[in-house]
Design a protein around this motif. Structure first.
Motif, mmCIF file in Angstrom:
data_model
loop_
_atom_site.group_PDB
_atom_site.id
_atom_site.type_symbol
_atom_site.label_atom_id
_atom_site.label_comp_id
_atom_site.label_asym_id
_atom_site.label_seq_id
_atom_site.Cartn_x
_atom_site.Cartn_y
_atom_site.Cartn_z
ATOM 1 N N CYS A 109 0.855 -1.182 0.000
ATOM 2 C CA CYS A 109 0.000 0.000 0.000
ATOM 3 C C CYS A 109 0.888 1.227 0.000
ATOM 4 C CB CYS A 109 -0.902 -0.006 1.237
ATOM 5 S SG CYS A 109 -2.038 1.392 1.319
ATOM 6 N N VAL A 110 0.709 2.095 -0.995
ATOM 7 C CA VAL A 110 1.573 3.268 -1.081
ATOM 8 C C VAL A 110 1.032 4.441 -0.278
ATOM 9 C CG1 VAL A 110 2.649 2.639 -3.259
ATOM 10 C CG2 VAL A 110 0.524 3.944 -3.286
ATOM 11 N N GLY A 111 -0.298 4.563 -0.166
ATOM 12 C CA GLY A 111 -0.820 5.682 0.598
ATOM 13 C C GLY A 111 -2.264 5.968 0.268
ATOM 14 N N ARG A 112 -2.739 7.136 0.772
ATOM 15 C CA ARG A 112 -4.151 7.508 0.625
ATOM 16 C C ARG A 112 -4.265 8.988 0.286
ATOM 17 N NH1 ARG A 112 -5.960 5.315 6.396
ATOM 18 N NH2 ARG A 112 -3.791 5.862 6.786
ATOM 19 N N VAL A 113 -5.303 9.297 -0.471
ATOM 20 C CA VAL A 113 -5.623 10.672 -0.862
ATOM 21 C C VAL A 113 -7.099 10.890 -0.594
ATOM 22 C CG1 VAL A 113 -5.920 12.217 -2.840
ATOM 23 C CG2 VAL A 113 -3.782 10.966 -2.558
ATOM 24 N N TRP A 114 -7.440 12.085 -0.169
ATOM 25 C CA TRP A 114 -8.823 12.430 0.154
ATOM 26 C C TRP A 114 -9.174 13.690 -0.623
ATOM 27 C CZ3 TRP A 114 -10.737 11.988 5.880
ATOM 28 C CH2 TRP A 114 -12.108 12.274 5.957
ATOM 29 N N ALA A 115 -10.119 13.574 -1.556
ATOM 30 C CA ALA A 115 -10.541 14.720 -2.361
ATOM 31 C C ALA A 115 -11.950 15.127 -1.937
ATOM 32 C CB ALA A 115 -10.530 14.368 -3.846
ATOM 33 N N GLY A 116 -12.161 16.412 -1.752
ATOM 34 C CA GLY A 116 -13.457 16.921 -1.298
ATOM 35 C C GLY A 116 -13.360 17.429 0.121
ATOM 36 N N ASP A 117 -14.505 17.503 0.821
ATOM 37 C CA ASP A 117 -14.497 17.956 2.209
ATOM 38 C C ASP A 117 -13.640 17.019 3.042
ATOM 39 O OD1 ASP A 117 -16.215 19.861 1.382
ATOM 40 O OD2 ASP A 117 -17.968 19.130 2.462
ATOM 41 N N ARG A 118 -12.654 17.553 3.739
ATOM 42 C CA ARG A 118 -11.728 16.722 4.497
ATOM 43 C C ARG A 118 -11.126 17.516 5.633
ATOM 44 N NH1 ARG A 118 -6.778 16.459 0.025
ATOM 45 N NH2 ARG A 118 -5.872 18.513 0.498
ATOM 46 N N PRO A 119 -10.517 16.840 6.618
ATOM 47 C CA PRO A 119 -9.804 17.557 7.677
ATOM 48 C C PRO A 119 -8.556 18.237 7.119
ATOM 49 C CG PRO A 119 -10.260 15.263 8.275
ATOM 50 C CD PRO A 119 -10.531 15.402 6.816
ATOM 51 N N ASP A 120 -7.901 19.023 7.975
ATOM 52 C CA ASP A 120 -6.637 19.636 7.583
ATOM 53 C C ASP A 120 -5.557 18.556 7.442
ATOM 54 O OD1 ASP A 120 -7.816 22.107 7.690
ATOM 55 O OD2 ASP A 120 -7.091 22.576 9.703
ATOM 56 N N PHE A 121 -4.612 18.816 6.529
ATOM 57 C CA PHE A 121 -3.480 17.912 6.334
ATOM 58 C C PHE A 121 -2.174 18.666 6.535
ATOM 59 C CE2 PHE A 121 -6.571 15.138 4.554
ATOM 60 C CZ PHE A 121 -6.019 13.868 4.557
ATOM 61 N N SER A 122 -1.154 17.954 6.989
ATOM 62 C CA SER A 122 0.194 18.501 7.124
ATOM 63 C C SER A 122 1.146 17.646 6.304
ATOM 64 C CB SER A 122 0.638 18.498 8.593
ATOM 65 O OG SER A 122 -0.213 19.268 9.391
ATOM 66 N N GLY A 123 2.355 18.174 6.117
ATOM 67 C CA GLY A 123 3.376 17.423 5.404
ATOM 68 C C GLY A 123 3.509 17.890 3.972
ATOM 69 N N GLY A 124 3.656 16.950 3.063
ATOM 70 C CA GLY A 124 3.851 17.301 1.662
ATOM 71 C C GLY A 124 2.540 17.491 0.942
ATOM 72 N N ASP A 125 2.570 17.263 -0.355
ATOM 73 C CA ASP A 125 1.390 17.408 -1.195
ATOM 74 C C ASP A 125 0.383 16.330 -0.807
ATOM 75 O OD1 ASP A 125 -0.502 17.603 -3.205
ATOM 76 O OD2 ASP A 125 0.976 17.868 -4.812
#
Length: 903
Positions: A850-866
């Motif tokens: 599993c490489v990771g996850r992306v959330w598009a639309g209404d979402r909480p704040d994110f930190s880190g990279g893109d």
């Protein structure tokens, strides 16, 4: 307590600095984490750090990365930390190893295994036997790997860090805890210095003042602050009193700031995350920076000198120049001691409020003059001809040019004899990057002022490929543009500089490619049955430490207008009577859910996904406490509501007896800011929840069980029965619980029975006041659970499966999922996948992981990279996506997938 000089296995630490390799060393150290990179890239990334001029890497060892389930250990593949350490040794790098047990690092749970929270008596990061037993099991695995690779016998490890920023955590017995960790390290043969870093300057809070544990400091100042130097010098002085050096084990990445730290007395400078990486799979943490519940992105990047994909940024060249200055000054700088400048300095630009200088060993001083103004894009002040802008500093009466957004390390009254020349370098305004028989070589983007003895020389600003050369008192002086300084190979006797061949230009990144075709699998990932439960269990109790679970039940919603969800975490998609609610990311905060449209018997389903366990100990939300478990929490039907804002007795300020009755928060007083306590009795035949509306500052709520001693009761013909109490009652010896209620979660749970509620808050006559509502509750019970941990999901994603071709955009209903197989180029040098859509969460697998996850639309704040991309590392084949639709203001839709080069 004074700590003796630490001298072990050829490494010495004292107030003069660090000594090994037969002499003193000033160490530049870059964070580089094996667990955030493909194994195939380890050597190249290590070599890249060494080429930057840094001589050391610091590396965490995440406990829960290696103990993947209780007693199941893995040190293979990307988990082969021993191989990583051996590669670092081969590349000529030293290592500071940081095995925790807690590491923070915006990593799932701070590396503490999730199942620790299943033991209610185990207390993490405490001198407590149950926790220490589990730590012993981890250290028995990790510490022998480090002991076998200690400097100088068999490897690169020069220091081992115990714990991490313990001064941020409420540890009951710091001395006992750190002593236990130290003793385990010694038992395993760790002989290099043991260090413990303070996150907010509390040296004893980080180390417990334990003998044999060296305090280190983490500094994260505002890069533009004029007050960095006096703060850092204070810690250098405090540590010098213990005959220890200033070790800065974490700090900002900007080299302008690092130069200020160097001049303030640091012997080790380790900017955190100079070489960025990736949070693969379900390893990011929850609750990082900003508002509560802030999530960490798949890309783990805070702007270090190497990006997550390995691209060198402008700070990389800054690192190489600083490293050349350190190498050129050598022992004289490594044994220097901090001071404030004795040389008068004035500037026409913003600079430090108290500049730092170093007394160099053998004579002379190094003076840091930071220009804290921004680059303007056009020349100013003295002017450099480079378009960067500059200002003027007057040093000992001599005007010199200083580029904006820079911090030249100027030399004052330095003897030239160690470099084979007579006389004294009275002043140099630019970085000295080489010195020897061929003269002195400086790096600068603005004009350089050099004074040798009494002879002053002005060297015009050099341009790339066009060195400037002057002489003074028979000494050759050369000025190079920074772009040439990083390529400096040698200097001939006549002052001719030899430069390495420029690195070939990177090919232009290919244009992004829109992927509009995918194969949708007919099957969905299987679920592992996890039994029936009266109340929703935690996911960890079901064996899910990373992954997700589903909770299902049927409940009677006759005459029920709302539900109350308590303790849900992390990401919850709740469906009631077939309607999917907007995704809940409240991290344990109590949520009211309107169900007026549902009647009679209704199906309830909740899909709960673990985004990551908390890596901080944020008391504002229950699921952000360190060690908090994940799951649905408890779902209640709200059977009755009552406003209980009135009839509170007042205790405090000049309130007498009998106690006055007021609205909650309604007492009038001139004593602004002093606490007032409001008390009232509440009875409920069922479990209940008290909701305090209008909370701004934290409020203390004490709940005392049982009948009060003196009570006047107002009976009401409802399940909820309330009464006021006119007299103060001593509750010191009665059973009671204390809650600190925050704006983020202004609820107090109450079991069935009689309770005396005391609310203590500072008197705030300008505030809006508080309202109180009591909700009578019945639990929703009889849950059927199923689980999908990360191993199950990864196994399904990486199996070959037939599918039907679909064209994007792909519309989904809220709560609907689609498994998509996407074709990638057969060979690639790394790809960034950017899903474009609304109200969707996308999880990706490639190369069997599993490489990771992306959330598009209404979402909480994110930190880190893109936060909007997934990275497919070079050579990782296959791409499978799990796309889940979420309810929100727009319909869920995956519009397209964009593939970009990661160069």
């Amino acid at each position: 307590m004074n700590h003796p000089t630490i001298i072990d296995q050829g490494i010495a630490l004292d107030a003069r600095g660090i000594r090994f390799e037969g002499g003193p060393q000033l160490v530049l150290c870059a964070s580089l984490f094996y667990f955030r990179l493909p194994r195939e890239q380890w050597r190249a990334r290590l070599a890249q750090v060494r080429a930057s001029g840094y001589t050391c890497v610091d590396v965490y060892l995440p406990w829960n990365f290696h103990e993947t389930a209780p007693g199941r250990w893995s040190f293979e593949g990307r988990r082969d930390v021993a191989a990583f350490l051996d590669l670092a040794h081969e590349e000529g790098l030293y290592v500071i190893a940081r095995p925790g047990p807690y590491i923070c690092s915006e990593w799932d749970g701070g590396a503490l295994p999730a199942w620790l929270g299943l033991d209610p008596q185990l207390r993490v990061r405490q001198h407590e036997p149950r926790f220490l037993d589990r730590v012993t099991a981890w250290f028995d695995q990790a510490l022998p790997l480090l002991a076998e690779r200690q400097y100088p016998a068999n490897g690169p490890v020069i220091m081992v860090q115990l714990e991490n920023e313990l001064d941020f955590f409420d540890c009951d017995d710091r001395t006992g805890y750190l002593t236990a960790l130290r003793d385990q390290a010694v038992r395993h043969g760790i002989t290099v210095p043991l260090i413990a870093c303070s996150g907010q300057g509390d040296l004893d809070g980080a180390t417990g003042d334990v003998p044999g544990v060296v305090p280190a400091c983490n500094f994260y100042p505002d890069d533009d602050s004029p007050h960095i130097e006096p703060e850092v010098r204070r810690y250098a002085e405090l540590l010098a009193e213990r005959d220890l050096p200033l070790l800065i084990t974490e700090t900002n990445r900007r080299h302008r700031t690092l130069r200020r730290l160097l001049a303030s007395g640091a012997s080790l400078i380790a900017p955190y995350l100079q070489s960025s990486g990736w949070n693969f799979g379900y390893t990011p943490s929850a609750g990082n920076w900003g508002r509560p519940g802030n999530l960490m992105s798949h890309g783990y990047d805070f702007g270090g000198y190497v990006s997550s994909t390995g691209t060198e940024r402008p700070e990389y060249a800054e690192a190489q120049i600083l490293a050349r200055v350190i190498d050129t000054l050598g022992q004289r700088l490594a044994l220097a001691t901090p001071t404030t400048p004795h040389t008068p300095v004035t500037t026409d630009f913003p600079t430090s409020s108290s500049p730092s200088a170093l007394r160099l060993d053998g004579g002379g001083r190094l003076l840091a003059v930071p220009h804290l103004g921004p680059r303007t894009g056009s020349g100013s002040g003295t002017g450099s001809g480079t378009g960067a802008g500059s200002g003027t500093a007057v040093v000992n009466g001599v005007p010199v040019a200083v580029a904006a957004d820079s911090c030249p390390l100027m030399l004052v009254d330095v003897p030239l004899s160690p470099w084979g020349h007579d006389g004294t370098l009275t002043l140099s305004s630019a970085d000295l990057v080489a010195a020897g028989e061929g003269g002195l070589v400086f790096s600068s983007e603005v004009p350089v002022t050099v004074v040798v003895g009494d002879t002053r020389v002005e060297i015009p600003a050099p341009a790339a490929g066009a060195p400037r050369r002057e002489t003074a008192a028979g000494l050759t002086l050369v000025a190079l543009a920074p772009a040439d300084a990083v390529r400096l190979r040698s200097t001939d006797r006549d002052g001719t500089v030899r430069l390495d061949t420029p690195a070939p230009a990177r090919p232009a990144a290919s244009e992004p490619v829109a992927v509009r075709r995918a194969r949708r699998r007919a099957d969905t990932a299987p679920e592992r049955a996890a039994g029936r439960h009266e109340l929703p269990p935690t996911l960890e109790s079901l064996g899910v430490y990373r992954g997700r679970g589903t909770y299902r039940t049927t409940t009677d919603l006759t005459a029920v207008d709302e539900l109350l969800l308590v303790g849900a975490a992390d990401i919850v998609d709740l469906s009631v009577a077939g309607r999917v609610r907007p995704t809940i990311a409240g991290f344990g905060a109590t949520r009211r859910i309107d169900v007026r449209e549902a009647t009679g018997s209704a199906d309830v389903e909740a899909v709960v996904e673990i985004w990551g366990h908390a890596n901080f100990d944020d008391a504002r939300l229950p699921a952000l406490r360190l060690g908090a478990l994940r799951g649905l929490g408890t779902l209640w039907t709200v059977r009755e509501r009552a406003d209980v804002s009135a009839l509170w007795s007042v205790h405090g300020h000049w309130a007498g007896r009998p106690a006055p009755l007021r609205e909650l928060g309604g007492w009038s007083s001139t004593r602004v800011g002093l606490p007032v306590t409001y008390t009232r009795v509440i009875r409920s035949a069922t479990a209940a929840a008290l909701h305090l509306k209008g909370v701004v500052e934290p409020v203390r709520v004490t709940v005392t069980d049982g009948e009060p001693h003196t009570v006047t009761t107002t009976h009401e013909p409802h399940t909820v029965d309330t009464a006021h109490e006119p007299h103060t009652v001593d509750t010191a010896h009665e059973p009671h619980t204390v809650h600190t209620v925050h704006a983020e979660d202004p609820w107090v749970p109450l079991p069935a029975g009689t309770h005396r509620i005391s609310v203590t808050l500072p008197h705030h006559p300008s505030g809006g006041g508080l309202r109180a509502e009591l909700l009578a509750l019945d639990p929703v019970t009889d849950w059927t659970c199923s689980a999908q941990d990360d191993d199950l999901l990864t196994g399904f994603a990486t199996e070959a499966a037939p599918g039907q071709e679909v064209l994007l955009p792909l519309a989904l209903a809220p709560g609907e999922e689609a498994w998509l197989d996407v074709d990638l180029p057969t060979t690639h040098d790394g790809l960034l996948l950017r899903p474009d859509g609304t109200q969707i969460r996308v999880t990706g697998w490639a190369g069997g992981e599993c490489v990771g996850r992306v959330w598009a639309g209404d979402r909480p704040d994110f930190s880190g990279g893109d936060a909007d991309v997934l990275w497919i590392p070079p050579g990782w084949s296959g791409l499978t996506l799990l796309v889940r639709g979420a309810a929100g203001p727009e319909a869920p839709e995956l519009r397209t997938l964009r593939l970009e080069s990661s160069d």
